[in-house]
Design a protein around this motif. Structure first.
Motif, mmCIF file in Angstrom:
data_model
loop_
_atom_site.group_PDB
_atom_site.id
_atom_site.type_symbol
_atom_site.label_atom_id
_atom_site.label_comp_id
_atom_site.label_asym_id
_atom_site.label_seq_id
_atom_site.Cartn_x
_atom_site.Cartn_y
_atom_site.Cartn_z
ATOM 1 N N LEU A 71 20.129 8.133 16.118
ATOM 2 C CA LEU A 71 20.496 9.161 17.283
ATOM 3 C C LEU A 71 20.986 10.623 16.586
ATOM 4 O O LEU A 71 20.662 11.534 17.342
ATOM 5 C CB LEU A 71 21.937 8.513 17.877
ATOM 6 N N LEU A 72 21.765 10.583 15.661
ATOM 7 C CA LEU A 72 21.967 11.919 14.990
ATOM 8 C C LEU A 72 20.444 12.744 14.570
ATOM 9 O O LEU A 72 20.420 13.973 14.993
ATOM 10 C CB LEU A 72 22.629 11.713 13.486
ATOM 11 N N ASN A 73 19.646 11.751 14.227
ATOM 12 C CA ASN A 73 18.294 12.440 14.124
ATOM 13 C C ASN A 73 17.822 12.986 15.280
ATOM 14 O O ASN A 73 16.972 14.123 15.158
ATOM 15 C CB ASN A 73 17.327 11.566 13.442
ATOM 16 N N GLU A 74 17.630 12.283 16.387
ATOM 17 C CA GLU A 74 17.070 12.741 17.525
ATOM 18 C C GLU A 74 17.814 13.801 18.045
ATOM 19 O O GLU A 74 17.325 14.847 18.520
ATOM 20 C CB GLU A 74 17.432 11.681 18.618
ATOM 21 N N LYS A 75 19.264 13.919 18.071
ATOM 22 C CA LYS A 75 20.011 15.131 18.485
ATOM 23 C C LYS A 75 19.578 16.408 17.272
ATOM 24 O O LYS A 75 19.540 17.455 18.051
ATOM 25 C CB LYS A 75 21.393 14.855 18.241
ATOM 26 N N LYS A 76 19.584 16.112 16.358
ATOM 27 C CA LYS A 76 19.224 17.274 15.395
ATOM 28 C C LYS A 76 17.788 18.011 15.855
ATOM 29 O O LYS A 76 17.705 19.058 15.858
ATOM 30 C CB LYS A 76 19.106 16.728 13.936
#
Length: 170
Positions: A41-46
């Motif tokens: 999720l963090l990677n998607e948001k980044k």
């Protein structure tokens, strides 16, 4: 040698250890999955943020370029530099009482009035210039020349031709 009871007890203990170890393994596996989901999720948001930042920079650069073009075209009609000087004089003098300061305020406001008139001849109005034009030296509590910025000055609107005729006859 161990007795049968001791062996059964050891087996129960080992079974219990196996069950508790399996429970711990399952808990760790669940946590690993939760952590991985969070990482994903963090990677998607980044990635989304990076994409938005790129889009933001592109749009901002485009806006700044269009603003420069508009300012350059507007400078052919009115003097932005003189208007900025007038805003500075109006802002400084509106806070000081005296005949000279009132005269300076009015002289600066005349520059604004001339710019408004030039724009109106072209069928254009500027809310920022209109605000500056209507400011009253005697009401420093209501009027703040410094509150009118360049963006408000260059926010131009087309004037309805019927409105222009009405103003001329009034």
């Amino acid at each position: 040698m161990s007795t049968l009871e001791e062996l059964k007890s050891t087996i129960k203990t080992l079974d219990s250890l196996i069950k508790s170890t399996n429970r711990e393994i399952n808990q760790y596996q669940k946590r690993i999955k939760q952590y991985q989901d969070c990482i994903d999720l963090l990677n998607e948001k980044k990635t989304a943020l990076s994409s938005l930042k790129t889009e933001y920079r592109t749009i901002k650069n485009d806006e700044e370029a269009k603003k420069k073009v508009l300012i350059n075209k507007l400078k052919r009609v009115i003097s932005i530099d003189e208007i900025n000087k007038s805003i500075s004089v109006m802002g400084r003098t509106i806070r000081i009482r005296g005949t000279n300061t009132k005269r300076d305020f009015r002289n600066a406001q005349k520059v604004i009035e001339n710019a408004v008139a030039q724009l109106r001849e072209m069928g254009i109005s500027s809310e920022g210039l209109d605000r500056l034009e209507s400011m009253n030296y005697n009401r420093p509590d209501l009027h703040f020349p410094y509150s009118v910025g360049l963006n408000e000055i260059i926010d131009l609107k087309e004037i309805n031709s019927a409105d222009v005729e009405f103003e001329k006859t009034s």
